[in-house]
Design a protein around this motif. Structure first.
Motif, PDB file in Angstrom:
ATOM      1  N   PRO A  85      33.186  76.725  32.842  1.00 10.95           N
ATOM      2  CA  PRO A  85      33.263  75.980  34.112  1.00 10.95           C
ATOM      3  C   PRO A  85      33.865  74.589  33.924  1.00 10.95           C
ATOM      4  CG  PRO A  85      30.989  76.149  33.347  1.00 10.95           C
ATOM      5  CD  PRO A  85      31.813  76.973  32.419  1.00 10.95           C
ATOM      6  N   HIS A  86      34.786  74.264  34.823  1.00 12.35           N
ATOM      7  CA  HIS A  86      35.410  72.941  34.803  1.00 12.35           C
ATOM      8  C   HIS A  86      34.727  72.001  35.781  1.00 12.35           C
ATOM      9  CE1 HIS A  86      39.357  73.244  32.460  1.00 12.35           C
ATOM     10  NE2 HIS A  86      38.597  74.245  32.091  1.00 12.35           N
ATOM     11  N   ALA A  87      34.218  72.549  36.856  1.00 14.57           N
ATOM     12  CA  ALA A  87      33.476  71.761  37.848  1.00 14.57           C
ATOM     13  C   ALA A  87      32.723  72.735  38.740  1.00 14.57           C
ATOM     14  CB  ALA A  87      34.414  70.909  38.684  1.00 14.57           C
ATOM     15  N   GLY A  88      31.413  72.589  38.820  1.00 14.24           N
ATOM     16  CA  GLY A  88      30.617  73.496  39.647  1.00 14.24           C
ATOM     17  C   GLY A  88      30.770  74.936  39.179  1.00 14.24           C
ATOM     18  N   LYS A  89      31.208  75.806  40.090  1.00 18.51           N
ATOM     19  CA  LYS A  89      31.409  77.224  39.765  1.00 18.51           C
ATOM     20  C   LYS A  89      32.848  77.527  39.357  1.00 18.51           C
ATOM     21  CE  LYS A  89      27.927  78.639  43.074  1.00 18.51           C
ATOM     22  NZ  LYS A  89      27.673  79.326  44.339  1.00 18.51           N
ATOM     23  N   THR A  90      33.684  76.538  39.366  1.00 18.66           N
ATOM     24  CA  THR A  90      35.110  76.724  39.112  1.00 18.66           C
ATOM     25  C   THR A  90      35.391  76.768  37.615  1.00 18.66           C
ATOM     26  OG1 THR A  90      35.583  75.516  41.123  1.00 18.66           O
ATOM     27  CG2 THR A  90      37.398  75.830  39.607  1.00 18.66           C
ATOM     28  N   ARG A  91      35.940  77.908  37.170  1.00 10.64           N
ATOM     29  CA  ARG A  91      36.345  78.054  35.768  1.00 10.64           C
ATOM     30  C   ARG A  91      37.783  77.577  35.607  1.00 10.64           C
ATOM     31  NH1 ARG A  91      36.624  83.658  34.663  1.00 10.64           N
ATOM     32  NH2 ARG A  91      37.256  83.748  36.827  1.00 10.64           N
ATOM     33  N   PHE A 141      40.403  79.280  34.720  1.00 12.20           N
ATOM     34  CA  PHE A 141      41.364  80.189  35.357  1.00 12.20           C
ATOM     35  C   PHE A 141      41.429  79.950  36.861  1.00 12.20           C
ATOM     36  CE2 PHE A 141      40.766  83.030  31.567  1.00 12.20           C
ATOM     37  CZ  PHE A 141      42.091  82.981  31.160  1.00 12.20           C
ATOM     38  N   ASP A 142      40.283  79.608  37.456  1.00 13.88           N
ATOM     39  CA  ASP A 142      40.279  79.309  38.891  1.00 13.88           C
ATOM     40  C   ASP A 142      41.103  78.064  39.190  1.00 13.88           C
ATOM     41  OD1 ASP A 142      38.538  81.472  39.340  1.00 13.88           O
ATOM     42  OD2 ASP A 142      36.771  80.223  38.994  1.00 13.88           O
ATOM     43  N   VAL A 143      40.991  77.066  38.330  1.00 17.38           N
ATOM     44  CA  VAL A 143      41.792  75.846  38.497  1.00 17.38           C
ATOM     45  C   VAL A 143      43.269  76.175  38.318  1.00 17.38           C
ATOM     46  CG1 VAL A 143      42.256  73.522  37.606  1.00 17.38           C
ATOM     47  CG2 VAL A 143      39.905  74.370  37.712  1.00 17.38           C
ATOM     48  N   LEU A 144      43.572  76.995  37.312  1.00 13.77           N
ATOM     49  CA  LEU A 144      44.960  77.377  37.035  1.00 13.77           C
ATOM     50  C   LEU A 144      45.590  78.078  38.236  1.00 13.77           C
ATOM     51  CD1 LEU A 144      47.143  77.516  34.789  1.00 13.77           C
ATOM     52  CD2 LEU A 144      46.227  79.749  34.209  1.00 13.77           C
ATOM     53  N   LEU A 145      44.865  79.000  38.832  1.00 18.49           N
ATOM     54  CA  LEU A 145      45.374  79.766  39.976  1.00 18.49           C
ATOM     55  C   LEU A 145      45.134  79.067  41.307  1.00 18.49           C
ATOM     56  CD1 LEU A 145      44.150  83.266  38.786  1.00 18.49           C
ATOM     57  CD2 LEU A 145      46.438  82.281  38.556  1.00 18.49           C
ATOM     58  N   TYR A 146      44.289  78.058  41.316  1.00 19.97           N
ATOM     59  CA  TYR A 146      43.873  77.325  42.506  1.00 19.97           C
ATOM     60  C   TYR A 146      43.444  78.286  43.607  1.00 19.97           C
ATOM     61  CZ  TYR A 146      43.477  73.419  45.708  1.00 19.97           C
ATOM     62  OH  TYR A 146      42.982  72.473  46.577  1.00 19.97           O
ATOM     63  N   ASP A 147      42.474  79.100  43.262  1.00 22.21           N
ATOM     64  CA  ASP A 147      41.969  80.089  44.214  1.00 22.21           C
ATOM     65  C   ASP A 147      40.891  79.477  45.117  1.00 22.21           C
ATOM     66  OD1 ASP A 147      39.826  79.898  42.514  1.00 22.21           O
ATOM     67  OD2 ASP A 147      39.950  81.946  41.760  1.00 22.21           O
ATOM     68  N   THR A 148      40.225  80.314  45.890  1.00 25.33           N
ATOM     69  CA  THR A 148      39.247  79.826  46.869  1.00 25.33           C
ATOM     70  C   THR A 148      38.058  79.125  46.215  1.00 25.33           C
ATOM     71  OG1 THR A 148      38.206  82.005  46.907  1.00 25.33           O
ATOM     72  CG2 THR A 148      39.879  81.555  48.581  1.00 25.33           C
ATOM     73  N   VAL A 149      37.685  79.577  45.021  1.00 25.32           N
ATOM     74  CA  VAL A 149      36.572  78.910  44.318  1.00 25.32           C
ATOM     75  C   VAL A 149      36.961  77.477  43.984  1.00 25.32           C
ATOM     76  CG1 VAL A 149      35.096  78.984  42.270  1.00 25.32           C
ATOM     77  CG2 VAL A 149      35.787  81.118  43.368  1.00 25.32           C
ATOM     78  N   ALA A 150      38.169  77.282  43.494  1.00 25.15           N
ATOM     79  CA  ALA A 150      38.637  75.933  43.162  1.00 25.15           C
ATOM     80  C   ALA A 150      38.778  75.081  44.411  1.00 25.15           C
ATOM     81  CB  ALA A 150      39.959  76.012  42.421  1.00 25.15           C
ATOM     82  N   GLN A 151      39.231  75.680  45.474  1.00 26.14           N
ATOM     83  CA  GLN A 151      39.381  74.925  46.719  1.00 26.14           C
ATOM     84  C   GLN A 151      38.029  74.524  47.292  1.00 26.14           C
ATOM     85  OE1 GLN A 151      41.859  77.275  49.283  1.00 26.14           O
ATOM     86  NE2 GLN A 151      43.586  77.207  47.862  1.00 26.14           N
ATOM     87  N   SER A 152      37.035  75.402  47.177  1.00 28.80           N
ATOM     88  CA  SER A 152      35.710  75.075  47.706  1.00 28.80           C
ATOM     89  C   SER A 152      35.024  73.984  46.877  1.00 28.80           C
ATOM     90  CB  SER A 152      34.828  76.320  47.771  1.00 28.80           C
ATOM     91  OG  SER A 152      34.539  76.785  46.472  1.00 28.80           O
ATOM     92  N   ASP A 153      35.364  73.870  45.591  1.00 29.74           N
ATOM     93  CA  ASP A 153      34.814  72.799  44.750  1.00 29.74           C
ATOM     94  C   ASP A 153      35.667  71.532  44.792  1.00 29.74           C
ATOM     95  OD1 ASP A 153      32.399  73.729  43.788  1.00 29.74           O
ATOM     96  OD2 ASP A 153      33.302  74.761  42.074  1.00 29.74           O
ATOM     97  N   HIS A 154      36.662  71.511  45.656  1.00 27.43           N
ATOM     98  CA  HIS A 154      37.537  70.343  45.837  1.00 27.43           C
ATOM     99  C   HIS A 154      38.176  69.906  44.517  1.00 27.43           C
ATOM    100  CE1 HIS A 154      36.264  69.758  49.980  1.00 27.43           C
ATOM    101  NE2 HIS A 154      35.035  70.045  49.562  1.00 27.43           N
ATOM    102  N   ILE A 155      38.797  70.861  43.830  1.00 23.03           N
ATOM    103  CA  ILE A 155      39.510  70.548  42.582  1.00 23.03           C
ATOM    104  C   ILE A 155      40.778  69.788  42.942  1.00 23.03           C
ATOM    105  CG2 ILE A 155      40.680  71.517  40.568  1.00 23.03           C
ATOM    106  CD1 ILE A 155      37.640  71.835  40.507  1.00 23.03           C
ATOM    107  N   GLY A 156      40.939  68.618  42.361  1.00 25.64           N
ATOM    108  CA  GLY A 156      42.064  67.753  42.687  1.00 25.64           C
ATOM    109  C   GLY A 156      43.292  68.021  41.832  1.00 25.64           C
ATOM    110  N   TYR A 161      32.479  61.865  49.766  1.00 24.12           N
ATOM    111  CA  TYR A 161      32.088  63.208  49.330  1.00 24.12           C
ATOM    112  C   TYR A 161      31.754  63.190  47.837  1.00 24.12           C
ATOM    113  CZ  TYR A 161      32.591  67.940  47.606  1.00 24.12           C
ATOM    114  OH  TYR A 161      32.376  69.131  46.964  1.00 24.12           O
ATOM    115  N   HIS A 162      30.617  63.742  47.460  1.00 27.56           N
ATOM    116  CA  HIS A 162      30.213  63.856  46.052  1.00 27.56           C
ATOM    117  C   HIS A 162      30.162  65.327  45.701  1.00 27.56           C
ATOM    118  CE1 HIS A 162      29.214  59.676  45.170  1.00 27.56           C
ATOM    119  NE2 HIS A 162      28.767  59.598  46.411  1.00 27.56           N
ATOM    120  N   GLY A 163      31.123  65.784  44.938  1.00 26.73           N
ATOM    121  CA  GLY A 163      31.144  67.179  44.492  1.00 26.73           C
ATOM    122  C   GLY A 163      30.525  67.300  43.113  1.00 26.73           C
TER     123      GLY A 163
END
Length: 193
Positions: free
Chosen positions: A51-57, A59-74, A133-135
């Motif tokens: 995990p890079h942040a919250g539930k976002t791994r 690979f999720d950050v790399l693909l910028y999928d819905t999990v990354a978007q919901s964790d507000h990955i910048g 916002y505090h993620g």
């Protein structure tokens, strides 16, 4: 007569010596650092599933999928993960396999920039967003990836700046051959032969 023949022999060898020296100069010899570089690449690969942040791994950050978007990955995190994949993993593996100096320099340059983005990503996860916002803070994967790419950068810099013994020997051989040829020309010019 003999000096002229020696000079011609050297001129025939000069092109060969220069070609060998160029070929050797284009190669790296990481030695024991190859194990550290390979280990760092493996750690970077492993951080893609952490995990890079919250539930976002990663690979999720790399693909910028819905999990990354919901964790507000910048943007800093997304850029960092791409630098990890392209330079930290891709070019580092290519440089280790081919032992080409140019690929190692590309790996070190990209890893250095990636290190900066890694630190920015950690900082970005600790900074409040819009509307206060505090993620989720930085995850273990992001922290380990940042440390691994900094270690990778340090060791690649040491590898590409080091001159191998073969490079030094080829350089010395070329210099002594040129000095010998110059001495022969000087003797011929002053009639000492």
């Amino acid at each position: 007569m003999k000096a002229a023949e020696n000079s011609q022999d050297f001129e025939a060898f000069r092109a060969d010596l220069e070609a060998v020296e160029r070929k050797i100069a284009g190669e790296i010899d990481p030695g024991m650092r190859a194990m550290v570089v390979a280990g760092s690449v493996f750690v970077l690969l492993a951080t893609l599933v952490l995990p890079h942040a919250g539930k976002t791994r990663g690979f999720d950050v790399l693909l910028y999928d819905t999990v990354a978007q919901s964790d507000h990955i910048g943007l800093p995190s997304r850029v960092f993960v791409w630098f990890v994949v392209v330079f930290g993993i891709g070019f580092s593996m290519l440089a280790l396999i081919t032992r080409r100096w140019l690929l190692a320099w590309i790996a070190v340059a990209g890893s250095a920039v990636g290190s900066v983005f890694g630190v920015l990503s950690i900082w970005h996860r600790q900074t409040p967003g819009l509307g206060n916002y505090h993620g989720a803070g930085p995850g273990i994967g992001l922290i380990i990836a940042t440390i691994a790419i900094i270690v990778l950068t340090f060791h690649w810099v040491r590898v590409v700046w080091a001159r191998t013994s073969v490079q030094l020997a080829a350089e010395e051989q070329r210099r002594s051959a040129e000095a010998h040829a110059e001495e022969q020309r000087r003797r011929r010019l002053f009639g000492e032969d």
